[in-house]
Design an enzyme around this catalytic site. Structure first.
Site, PDB file in Angstrom:
ATOM      1  CG  HIS A  84      -1.924  -1.078   1.211  1.00 28.70           C
ATOM      2  ND1 HIS A  84      -3.040  -1.036   2.011  1.00 28.70           N
ATOM      3  CD2 HIS A  84      -2.013  -2.236   0.506  1.00 28.70           C
ATOM      4  CE1 HIS A  84      -3.782  -2.115   1.805  1.00 28.70           C
ATOM      5  NE2 HIS A  84      -3.171  -2.861   0.889  1.00 28.70           N
ATOM      6  CD  GLU A  86      -1.848   4.362   3.316  1.00 26.88           C
ATOM      7  OE1 GLU A  86      -2.997   4.766   3.560  1.00 26.88           O
ATOM      8  OE2 GLU A  86      -1.613   3.434   2.506  1.00 26.88           O
ATOM      9  CB  CYS A 119      -6.496  -0.323   5.025  1.00 26.12           C
ATOM     10  SG  CYS A 119      -4.789  -0.926   4.945  1.00 26.12           S
ATOM     11  CB  CYS A 122      -1.907   1.596   6.111  1.00 29.47           C
ATOM     12  SG  CYS A 122      -1.497   0.772   4.542  1.00 29.47           S
TER      13      CYS A 122
END
Length: 194
Positions: A84, A86, A119, A122
């Site tokens: 992801h 992040e 999410c 993260c």
């Protein structure tokens, strides 16, 4: 050690060339909006260039506004559900400062700006990364609306990281960030964790 065919003992994470070039620009990003604009631009460009999902993130030195790292969503391009934006930005930031914690002794404080609220995975990484502040654009509901599963993120999740010293600010340039999510949905690109 013998590995099965197709299994390697190394993993290389590489930013798209266009994203890596952004690190050459070392002028300070002094406002919240300027920092978030970069995160949203990363997400938008990732969609336009078809190099990943509609998420972008950047790590800055809190006080100076110096850009430390950027991250784009690399899930589909790398067949890796963990890449992801992040996570990628935090990985490169820790590599750049030479520490597994962005709060290591002698380091300035760092902020993570992300085009969408993190999410569950993260958000956990935010706590462990050592950033002092998390700033997000689009809301969790905006990602859910287009079909992304964000996992178990609750008000208590944010309370937990705030209690441990991470300041959280949400909704910065939300409309612009939400528009990128909508563009991604309209493009027909995969919603890879639905």
């Amino acid at each position: 050690m013998t590995l099965r065919p197709g299994v390697t003992s190394a993993l290389t994470v590489t930013l798209p060339e266009w994203a890596a070039r952004l690190l050459d620009d070392q002028r300070p990003h002094t406002s919240l909006e300027a920092r978030m604009k970069l995160a949203v631009d990363l997400a938008r460009r990732n969609v336009e260039q078809a190099t990943g999902g509609p998420f972008g993130a950047a790590v800055f030195e809190s006080e100076s506004g110096r850009l430390v790292s950027v991250g784009t969503n690399l899930v589909v391009a790398n067949s890796n559900a963990f890449l992801h934006a992040e996570i990628v930005a935090l990985m490169f930031a820790q590599r750049a400062v030479g520490s597994y914690s962005l709060r290591a002794e002698g380091l300035p404080e760092h902020d993570l700006f992300t085009s969408c609220a993190p999410c569950a995975m993260c958000l956990g990484a935010v706590l462990w990364s050592g950033v002092s502040r998390l700033v997000s654009g689009a809301a969790r509901e905006d990602a859910l609306e287009i079909g992304f599963e964000e996992g178990p993120v609750f008000d208590a999740s944010y309370e937990y990281i705030v209690e441990r010293g991470v300041t959280c600010l949400a909704g910065v340039l939300r409309d612009e960030a939400r528009a990128v999510l909508q563009e991604y949905r309209a493009s027909g690109a995969p919603i890879y964790n639905a």
